[in-house]
Design an enzyme around this catalytic site. Structure first.
Site, PDB file in Angstrom:
ATOM      1  N   CYS A   5       0.857  -1.188   0.000  1.00 54.07           N
ATOM      2  CA  CYS A   5       0.000   0.000   0.000  1.00 54.07           C
ATOM      3  C   CYS A   5       0.895   1.241   0.000  1.00 54.07           C
ATOM      4  O   CYS A   5       1.706   1.429   0.912  1.00 54.07           O
ATOM      5  CB  CYS A   5      -0.932  -0.003   1.209  1.00 54.07           C
ATOM      6  SG  CYS A   5      -1.824   1.550   1.410  1.00 54.07           S
ATOM      7  N   HIS A  47      -4.212   1.367   8.320  1.00 57.48           N
ATOM      8  CA  HIS A  47      -4.786   1.065   7.007  1.00 57.48           C
ATOM      9  C   HIS A  47      -6.256   0.679   7.099  1.00 57.48           C
ATOM     10  O   HIS A  47      -6.622  -0.258   7.814  1.00 57.48           O
ATOM     11  CB  HIS A  47      -4.019  -0.070   6.318  1.00 57.48           C
ATOM     12  CG  HIS A  47      -4.546  -0.369   4.944  1.00 57.48           C
ATOM     13  ND1 HIS A  47      -4.001   0.177   3.807  1.00 57.48           N
ATOM     14  CD2 HIS A  47      -5.609  -1.109   4.537  1.00 57.48           C
ATOM     15  CE1 HIS A  47      -4.696  -0.226   2.753  1.00 57.48           C
ATOM     16  NE2 HIS A  47      -5.683  -1.015   3.168  1.00 57.48           N
ATOM     17  N   GLY A  96     -13.817   6.592  -8.348  1.00 60.40           N
ATOM     18  CA  GLY A  96     -12.534   7.151  -8.774  1.00 60.40           C
ATOM     19  C   GLY A  96     -11.391   6.912  -7.803  1.00 60.40           C
ATOM     20  O   GLY A  96     -10.339   7.556  -7.902  1.00 60.40           O
ATOM     21  N   HIS A 103      -8.447   8.082   2.139  1.00 59.06           N
ATOM     22  CA  HIS A 103      -7.836   9.417   2.201  1.00 59.06           C
ATOM     23  C   HIS A 103      -8.865  10.454   1.814  1.00 59.06           C
ATOM     24  O   HIS A 103      -9.783  10.172   1.024  1.00 59.06           O
ATOM     25  CB  HIS A 103      -6.627   9.504   1.254  1.00 59.06           C
ATOM     26  CG  HIS A 103      -6.922   9.073  -0.143  1.00 59.06           C
ATOM     27  ND1 HIS A 103      -6.963   7.744  -0.517  1.00 59.06           N
ATOM     28  CD2 HIS A 103      -7.228   9.779  -1.263  1.00 59.06           C
ATOM     29  CE1 HIS A 103      -7.269   7.659  -1.800  1.00 59.06           C
ATOM     30  NE2 HIS A 103      -7.443   8.888  -2.283  1.00 59.06           N
TER      31      HIS A 103
END
Ligand code: 5GP
Ligand code: ZN
Length: 117
Positions: A5, A47, A96, A103
């Site tokens: 990641c 995460h 998207g 985030h």
């Protein structure tokens, strides 16, 4: 830490970033491909794949709360607390989302207009 990641690697320092704000649970750093004079990404250090993932547990909601609590400090650091800004979260493929570590984009520094897209 999730293997492979990008944002976990930015959190750990393995990938460098331009840090705007950091505390024990949150990191804000400049987007590498800014769409406006101010384009910062705000992430939990832990995460979570996306907004649904982080919102599906008490621990996740506590991290989300920490992220929101950090926003005034991030906005102040960026000098947009008076002028305003846009906060965007992309979720999943059609939303998207390209980096699967939740985030928020904090975008500003110019007049963004009323459009959503
Ligand atoms: P998304 O499309 O998932 O909502 O947004 C991902 C964002 O991460 C994009 O705006 C992209 O420019 C940014 N990004 C991708 N890789 C990196 C990187 O390695 N460093 C930084 N600072 N930003 C990145
Ligand atoms: Zn991650």
């Amino acid at each position: 830490m999730s293997q492979d990641c990008i944002f976990c690697k930015i959190v750990s320092g393995e990938i460098p970033s331009k840090k705007i704000f950091e505390n024990e649970s949150i990191l804000a750093f400049e987007d590498v491909n800014p769409v406006a004079p101010v384009h910062t990404l705000v992430v939990p250090k832990k995460h979570y794949d996306n907004i649904l993932d982080i919102s599906s547990s008490e621990a996740g909601l506590a991290d989300l709360n920490q992220l929101m609590a950090a926003l005034p400090k991030v906005a102040e650091e960026l000098g947009v607390e008076e002028s305003g800004f846009r906060l965007i979260n992309n979720c999943g493929e059609e939303g998207g989302q390209t980096v699967m570590h939740i985030h928020f984009h904090l975008i500003g520094g110019r007049n963004l207009g009323p459009g959503l897209i």
